[in-house]
Design a protein around this motif. Structure first.
Motif, mmCIF file in Angstrom:
data_model
loop_
_atom_site.group_PDB
_atom_site.id
_atom_site.type_symbol
_atom_site.label_atom_id
_atom_site.label_comp_id
_atom_site.label_asym_id
_atom_site.label_seq_id
_atom_site.Cartn_x
_atom_site.Cartn_y
_atom_site.Cartn_z
ATOM 1 N N UNK A 1 0.822 -1.071 0.212
ATOM 2 C CA UNK A 1 -0.023 0.124 0.018
ATOM 3 C C UNK A 1 0.794 1.254 -0.003
ATOM 4 N N UNK A 2 1.590 1.482 -1.061
ATOM 5 C CA UNK A 2 2.432 2.490 -1.156
ATOM 6 C C UNK A 2 2.317 3.338 -2.448
ATOM 7 N N UNK A 3 2.729 4.284 -2.395
ATOM 8 C CA UNK A 3 2.706 5.360 -3.617
ATOM 9 C C UNK A 3 3.214 4.599 -4.864
ATOM 10 N N UNK B 1 1.368 -1.804 -6.897
ATOM 11 C CA UNK B 1 0.934 -2.122 -5.710
ATOM 12 C C UNK B 1 0.686 -3.613 -5.550
#
Lengths: 486, 486
Positions: B120-122, B129
């Motif tokens: 759950x990252x940029x 993701x």
């Protein structure tokens, strides 16, 4: 970093409704998927992979007022504060994909997809919250040829998996036909609630029998626990027509049906469409034992707009109560001409079928049709790890699965390890043997047989009868012979 | 049901940070995974599949005070009000599995697992993701043989994928060695924060060069944007020793290192362990071009307790800025002896390596090593669908991928469809031909060549030069010959 203070440790536990899988089951599922994939690709279906997540609104569940729209699906907010949901089937993501890429796709667009789907539901025996589906869909054509092709392709896949004629049947019915019948008995589309009651009643024919369904079509039904289910309050005559429709089963559609539906245009169109699908199958050599119309097939209430399909396995198995039952449904599908329109407003005809991989795997396993595992050779570690690695490498180069023992235990423990791993053969090269250019091969399968005539496990593990010493040079050839790969 | 009232439609859009994949890319990844799987299974590693979800506490992220523990992982509450998280790697689930099933597992426990992991990252260019990892781990033995085996096995896998000697290298370093060096320069474990600064500085050697790292080991560094990064404030002498340690690279460990670490016991033990791993590889025929120690390899800060590994591809590729760079890391791993202890309190030695499947696939694709797709034949629909189905079925029985056109468009549109689908050949059977027992085969590849000499696409689609009429009886043999499968 190590620390002396007391820490509370998390408990190692599998989340409820999920499962770990290993060894033979994974290999069997992989083989099953490969076989279906081979058949579907030979028909010209292309693979597609959509992500595990879709935006919640794209899945067709509307965001409720509560904090998390978690009913039935796993949902969460991402860091853009948008609701995401894990897919609960492979059809809704396909509709999103087609709507998003419509201009660039060849039409008809024919894709297969296999992968995990997720249900945020109460788990039960054999019901998990993640499981594998295998879907094939043809999008962009209203032609009955597209439906017929899916039915024939599923037959081919089931036979490629080793099922014989008579062990499966792909049944077909039509939502349009049901609509027509309900129109004809005086229950038009506007009577949504009563229609729903009738559909759910028909869907329970297997479980409740004709009497139970009849009660639900009329005033209602009290079950064994005393709970009352409201009925559709149809007249005796109307209920009679529906029951006669169900009784047709795979019987003579054209004449009996005309008698029930009269000149209802919707029903007549559906009969013609079903007839064309069946004709295409028959003329291509698929008989009624493989593909058969059946008026009692319902498959979902909201989703389908035309023909509906269900593949069933017809052989008996034991259920959880030890009763002998027919295995039943392993795949389902149908025509859904409205799903893409949810996004674009433009109706795109589509038809598809989805195989429940886990259920099918259970059926094939009970039939002994999957699960072959390549035999394993374990080279024990007896002082010279380099030599153990070399032996294993030579065996692998010859196509044998060979493992070097990389633990630090002594020989009896290594033999127990090999036994626990289910190894077929064990190779031992002690210092003296190495010096003499020899190795010993122990046959664990033969040893296990032998152990029935000796007193303890420890005794057979030590027994020398099921072992053989060969020269290092002839080792690989000898192993291949012993494994029947020579 | 159709409705006249205005509805607000969801927009069909892929969630941010995810992607759809189709055709050739899926086939290539499948092939890549099959090859790695084949090598790993030949070493006796068994498959394991854990679920997509773990309880959040089992993943080693501690539940924060905020509503959702979503930093880095996708988390949600299930209907038991327990926090679940999607796995962010395959190692944490393995630790949970081993802790939960320890009694029943053969030890050492050797498993491989491949599957999606979630961050759950940029997202960014090439950073998604959800992506696929392929892990192999050996749990339950402290032996350097287990580490050496993983390194050799990864070499075998990379070569099985078509990479040549010199196109890849598996590098090895040791957390124990780094610890020993830091001890030796007067930065003991208690100096956690300054150690962290040093480790991060070392990890940036590639990007910042020796000067940049030196600044970070000392007073700190101002980057181009003017931002200042705090340094570790090491003395000139201490920083010098660390830089000399890094400069060893893959050079002469034993003598240079002794000079830096003196008689630091931790470092000496690590040197011995590294030496044994390298010796096992060398004596099994893996040379320094394939497996090499490298003092600059860091791989994560908290996780590893001993040797760390990194597989790198050494050939040049163009990066997004059009610069020529070395491809770099495609796999990483190391020894993690504390992960199972998180659950049980009992230390279980473990070592593993994880391949980043998507990165490796990108590298192999740039090398032209994967991606072959079987040619497709499309049978057009010209009045008699049954006959089209029959022709396709005969071709499939002969091992050819053959599709029947199931749409409803006319011939020119069917030809455009076949072209868009990338079909090699098209089969046409008009009414006259059928009556005469003949069929026409159109070679789309030859037709495309031909089209370069004619004026418009419409013209070549209609051109007769790249087509040939044969008898129905000789069709299958003719197609096989044209596809080079005769």
């Amino acid at each position: 970093m190590a620390s002396d203070k007391k820490v509370s440790r998390p408990k190692a536990r599998l989340p409820r409704g999920f499962r770990d899988r290993s060894g033979a089951e994974i290999a069997a599922e992989r083989r099953l998927i490969e076989i279906i994939r081979g058949v579907y690709e030979s028909y010209g279906f292309l693979p597609l992979e959509t992500p595990s997540f879709e935006y919640t609104d794209a899945l067709g569940k509307f965001l409720p007022d509560v904090d998390r729209p978690n009913a039935g699906v796993f949902s969460l907010k991402d860091d853009d504060e948008q609701w995401l949901s894990l897919r609960y089937d492979l059809t809704a993501p396909l509709a999103r994909y087609v709507a998003e890429n419509f201009q660039h796709l060849p039409k008809p667009f024919r894709r297969y997809q296999t992968g995990l789907v997720y249900r945020n539901e109460k788990p039960g025996p054999g019901r998990y919250r993640e499981f594998t589906q295998f879907d094939a869909d043809t999008v962009g054509t209203p032609s009955p040829a597209a439906d017929a092709e899916l039915l024939m392709m599923v037959c081919d896949a089931l036979e490629a998996l080793g099922l014989k004629r008579g062990e499966y049947v792909v049944k077909i019915n039509s939502r349009g036909l049901l609509d027509g019948v309900l129109d004809a008995v005086g229950l038009p589309a506007e009577e949504g609630e009563r229609r729903g009651i009738v559909m759910r009643a028909i869907d329970k024919l297997d479980r409740l029998g004709v009497r139970g369904v009849k009660a639900l079509l009329g005033e209602g039904r009290k079950d064994e626990s005393g709970d009352f289910t409201k009925g559709a309050n149809l007249s005796e005559e109307a209920a009679g027509k529906i029951l006669r429709f169900l009784e047709i089963g795979s019987g003579d559609f054209s004449t009996v049906l005309r008698d029930i539906v009269g000149d209802n245009a919707k029903a007549l169109a559906a009969i013609e469409q079903l007839g064309e699908i069946v004709r295409l199958c028959r003329e291509n050599g698929y008989d009624a034992e493989q593909i058969a119309p059946d008026t009692s097939i319902i498959r979902g209430l909201d989703y389908y707009t035309g023909p509906v399909f269900e593949a069933q396995l017809t052989f008996p198995v034991q259920n959880e109560q030890g009763e002998t039952v027919v295995f039943g449904s392993v795949a389902g599908g149908g025509r859904y001409d409205d799903l893409v329109a949810r996004f674009t407003g433009q109706q795109v005809p589509a038809t598809g079928i989805s195989i429940g991989v886990s259920r099918l795997l259970a059926a094939l396993t009970s039939r002994g049709l999957v699960g072959e595992v390549k035999p394993l050779v374990i080279v024990l570690s007896m002082g010279d790890t380099v030599s153990s690695f070399r032996i294993a490498k030579e065996l692998r180069s010859a196509g044998v699965h060979a493992e070097t023992y990389v633990g630090t235990k002594k020989i009896p423990d290594q033999l127990k390890y090999a036994d626990k791993r289910g190894a077929a053969l064990v190779i031992m090269e002690g210092d003296d043997e190495r010096a003499a250019g020899q190795v010993t091969i122990k046959d664990l399968k033969a040893g296990a047989e032998l152990s029935k005539s000796v007193e303890s496990r420890a005794e057979w593990v030590g027994a020398r009868a099921a072992q053989e010493t060969v020269t290092r040079a002839e080792l690989v050839a000898k192993i291949k012979t012993m494994l029947g790969q020579g």
